[in-house]
Design an enzyme around this catalytic site. Sequence first.
Site, PDB file in Angstrom:
ATOM      1  N   GLU A 135      -2.887   8.090   7.120  1.00  0.00           N
ATOM      2  CA  GLU A 135      -3.326   9.025   5.855  1.00  0.00           C
ATOM      3  C   GLU A 135      -4.609   9.903   6.280  1.00  0.00           C
ATOM      4  O   GLU A 135      -5.209   9.230   7.217  1.00  0.00           O
ATOM      5  CB  GLU A 135      -3.702   8.184   4.329  1.00  0.00           C
ATOM      6  CG  GLU A 135      -4.991   7.361   4.541  1.00  0.00           C
ATOM      7  CD  GLU A 135      -4.969   6.584   3.277  1.00  0.00           C
ATOM      8  OE1 GLU A 135      -4.051   6.695   2.410  1.00  0.00           O
ATOM      9  OE2 GLU A 135      -6.010   6.156   2.947  1.00  0.00           O
ATOM     10  N   GLU A 195      -5.789   2.771  -3.200  1.00  0.00           N
ATOM     11  CA  GLU A 195      -4.911   1.460  -3.307  1.00  0.00           C
ATOM     12  C   GLU A 195      -5.074   0.743  -4.382  1.00  0.00           C
ATOM     13  O   GLU A 195      -6.208   0.497  -4.972  1.00  0.00           O
ATOM     14  CB  GLU A 195      -4.914   0.714  -2.090  1.00  0.00           C
ATOM     15  CG  GLU A 195      -6.187   0.185  -1.792  1.00  0.00           C
ATOM     16  CD  GLU A 195      -6.322  -0.689  -0.262  1.00  0.00           C
ATOM     17  OE1 GLU A 195      -5.703   0.040   0.544  1.00  0.00           O
ATOM     18  OE2 GLU A 195      -6.899  -1.591  -0.086  1.00  0.00           O
ATOM     19  N   GLU A 219      -8.714   0.761  -6.316  1.00  0.00           N
ATOM     20  CA  GLU A 219      -9.831   1.455  -5.314  1.00  0.00           C
ATOM     21  C   GLU A 219      -9.535   3.031  -5.167  1.00  0.00           C
ATOM     22  O   GLU A 219      -8.693   3.408  -5.103  1.00  0.00           O
ATOM     23  CB  GLU A 219      -9.512   0.489  -3.871  1.00  0.00           C
ATOM     24  CG  GLU A 219      -9.635  -0.754  -4.106  1.00  0.00           C
ATOM     25  CD  GLU A 219     -10.196  -1.343  -2.683  1.00  0.00           C
ATOM     26  OE1 GLU A 219      -9.766  -0.860  -1.786  1.00  0.00           O
ATOM     27  OE2 GLU A 219     -10.399  -2.517  -2.626  1.00  0.00           O
ATOM     28  N   ASN A 237     -14.437  -0.864   8.700  1.00  0.00           N
ATOM     29  CA  ASN A 237     -13.535  -0.881   7.547  1.00  0.00           C
ATOM     30  C   ASN A 237     -13.707  -2.101   6.723  1.00  0.00           C
ATOM     31  O   ASN A 237     -13.147  -2.350   5.763  1.00  0.00           O
ATOM     32  CB  ASN A 237     -12.183  -0.363   7.908  1.00  0.00           C
ATOM     33  CG  ASN A 237     -12.135   0.884   8.711  1.00  0.00           C
ATOM     34  OD1 ASN A 237     -12.550   1.658   8.282  1.00  0.00           O
ATOM     35  ND2 ASN A 237     -11.466   0.893   9.829  1.00  0.00           N
ATOM     36  N   PHE A 255     -21.769  -7.381  16.958  1.00  0.00           N
ATOM     37  CA  PHE A 255     -21.206  -8.139  15.686  1.00  0.00           C
ATOM     38  C   PHE A 255     -19.876  -8.858  16.239  1.00  0.00           C
ATOM     39  O   PHE A 255     -18.910  -9.246  15.352  1.00  0.00           O
ATOM     40  CB  PHE A 255     -20.671  -7.231  14.847  1.00  0.00           C
ATOM     41  CG  PHE A 255     -21.865  -6.317  13.854  1.00  0.00           C
ATOM     42  CD1 PHE A 255     -22.824  -6.984  12.985  1.00  0.00           C
ATOM     43  CD2 PHE A 255     -22.360  -5.091  14.442  1.00  0.00           C
ATOM     44  CE1 PHE A 255     -23.710  -6.419  12.245  1.00  0.00           C
ATOM     45  CE2 PHE A 255     -23.550  -4.624  14.124  1.00  0.00           C
ATOM     46  CZ  PHE A 255     -24.270  -5.110  13.195  1.00  0.00           C
ATOM     47  N   LYS A 307       0.904  -1.286  -0.083  1.00  0.00           N
ATOM     48  CA  LYS A 307       0.060  -0.056   0.134  1.00  0.00           C
ATOM     49  C   LYS A 307       0.645   1.130   0.041  1.00  0.00           C
ATOM     50  O   LYS A 307       0.538   2.235  -0.366  1.00  0.00           O
ATOM     51  CB  LYS A 307      -0.885   0.060   1.293  1.00  0.00           C
ATOM     52  CG  LYS A 307      -1.896  -1.261   1.177  1.00  0.00           C
ATOM     53  CD  LYS A 307      -2.719  -1.365   0.114  1.00  0.00           C
ATOM     54  CE  LYS A 307      -3.669  -2.732   0.159  1.00  0.00           C
ATOM     55  NZ  LYS A 307      -2.975  -4.089  -0.034  1.00  0.00           N
ATOM     56  N   ASN A 334      -5.463  -3.609  -5.262  1.00  0.00           N
ATOM     57  CA  ASN A 334      -5.563  -4.884  -4.774  1.00  0.00           C
ATOM     58  C   ASN A 334      -4.987  -5.916  -6.031  1.00  0.00           C
ATOM     59  O   ASN A 334      -5.792  -5.963  -6.935  1.00  0.00           O
ATOM     60  CB  ASN A 334      -6.776  -5.170  -4.503  1.00  0.00           C
ATOM     61  CG  ASN A 334      -7.039  -4.464  -2.777  1.00  0.00           C
ATOM     62  OD1 ASN A 334      -6.080  -4.754  -2.001  1.00  0.00           O
ATOM     63  ND2 ASN A 334      -8.129  -4.006  -2.730  1.00  0.00           N
TER      64      ASN A 334
END
Length: 671
Positions: A200, A288, A275, A235, A348, A116, A290
């Site tokens: 960031e 980024e 992305e 996320n 969750f 990344k 992938n």
Amino acid sequence: MFKKILIANRGEIACRVIKTARRMGIQTVAVYSEADRDALHVEMADEAVLIGPPAAAESYLVIEKIVEACRKTGAEAVHPGYGFLSEREAFPRALEAAGIVFIGPNPGAIAAMGDKIESKKAAAKAKVSTVPGYLGVIEDDKHAVKIADEIGYPVMIKASAGGGGKGMRIAHSTAEVAEGFNLAKAEAKASFGDDRVFVEKFIVDPRHIEIQVLGDKHGNVIYLGERECSIQRRNQKVIEEAPSPLLDEATRRKMGEQAVALAKAVNYDSAGTVEFVAGQDKSFYFLEMNTRLQVEHPVTELVTGVDLVEQMIRVAAGEKLAIAQKDVSLKGWAVESRLYAEDPFRNFLPSIGRLVKYRPPAEVSKDGITVRNDTGVQEGGEISIHYDPMIAKLVTHAPSRAAAIEAQATALDSFYVDGIRHNIPFLSALMHHPRWREGNLSTGFIAEEFPKGFAVRVPEGEVARRIAAVGAAIDHVLGERKRQISGQMGGRVVQRERRRAVWLDRQEILLEVAREGEAIAIRFIDAEGKAGNAHLLQSAWKPGDPVWQGTIDGHVVAVQTRPIANGIRLAHQGVEVPVYVWTEAEAASARLMPVTTASDTGKKLLCPMPGLIVSIAVTEGQEVKAGETLAVVEAMKMQNVLRAEQDGTVKKIHASAGATLAVDALILEFA
């Protein structure tokens, strides 16, 4: 073309690759850990090789064991799936040295884009707009705090080698940066074997939109439209769709061309995803790349008609892309929901155990509606603590977004899972959320719409009436069955009382129920005691069926059913409630019964999931404030921080770091 390939992965993605390979006439080899001995991908493959203990670091992440499995079975190529070794540059290099083909991008592209930090440097060099951030090596939490202060809050702390939401934290203050930095490093180390992180700027109210690219070894690269992945929790993507409700054709083309230019700059030669973080004004920034197949690739496959796994295999075999950019068109709309083994009613938290029942909706393509279920589990299988908690990916495709959402909602209501807790109630509720249906999305959607988490929903309005009607219809069918038992009442026909009091827990709905030909007629009773117009329910449901599927006044409805004492538990559109159907005499008695209440556990910290105690942050006698960290529990590669819900004093600590606890095990008590 290859005769035999090995899949260096597990779960649903391994099964997904096997399906395409089988269709192409290619034999498959599965690898598995001791925990996956009875897994579905092992059963589906032509051959299977044991590669070690349950821990991924001792099995699925060991390159030498994968190479040896190839040698042992004669596999000519390896598909890495996603996660594990899929973005590890050393993996294709090791395969190449052993004379084995990697079904993925070349190592140089992985090095340039898979990392990344390096990908952002490459993007900046190519003059691609990127989010402000610090791309160098961060020494410690103090260094991270200094960087965050300079960038300005909020910031994102992110694993350099990461993916799938692992090793990622959003921080709004100095304290959160310090804690988030250490947690992100620990998760990154456990998940990817690489603890580097970067910081960031976090764009407020952003959307997450990604472009699918596909390249070959002859310099051709195309893009296959976009995916909207803004519905995320911690996320991690929860729901994806293609195309995006935000983009117009001009913005789609700009993003696609930028993604292709970036891919060409690194000689990209496989399926990959660029992305972007997008503003509500359609502005976008490179996030980024992938360098692998994405979890959400099925939505792209359904709107383009392109099998991405097949294309990866063909490209790896040296074939040129058979499709050009002008051949790519988007047809209809696709929606994907990720089904996880997690308890939505307990914030969750992961859930493990045996799938006592696993009955997904039928995979069909009929009347313009497609239902697809990508899974790696089967009934009787185990959900393990060692791996990602995904159960399946449920995907629907239809001519319009509204139709795809409606099909997804019905399919979720038809998806029956027992033995573990799962997020189907939450997904089902999401499908009916007005903001989701409007397409007014952002990555903060779940946090904004469910600020206190997902709680048990009380059935209201039309949903309550629908559940009551189905409950009454089921009770009527059960009654008809009982009356068919031989020797009842000397063979005389008994006229049943029609009026019923249906209780949704303690909420009472009065109605009349009667058989009318093939249908069951329900008439709701108003406040004046008068019966309204008939609602006709038609279904082939029979006792023992886990899902009531049919129509109510011609509209397709699916309701999950579970027998309980004196009633049934019904689940529909994210509502799950015990339903009791009484005659008027029974209802009169039931109204006199006392209501039981749950015991108070407010002075105890219980382990919310089966997991490993990583650390205890307090001592006996210590005073704590609401929000302070009490303990960290690790499960399914995620570190979960347990915080104090209110001020108090720690009375006694019952667990220590390194202990493995069951769900609801006592960790500590408050005075």
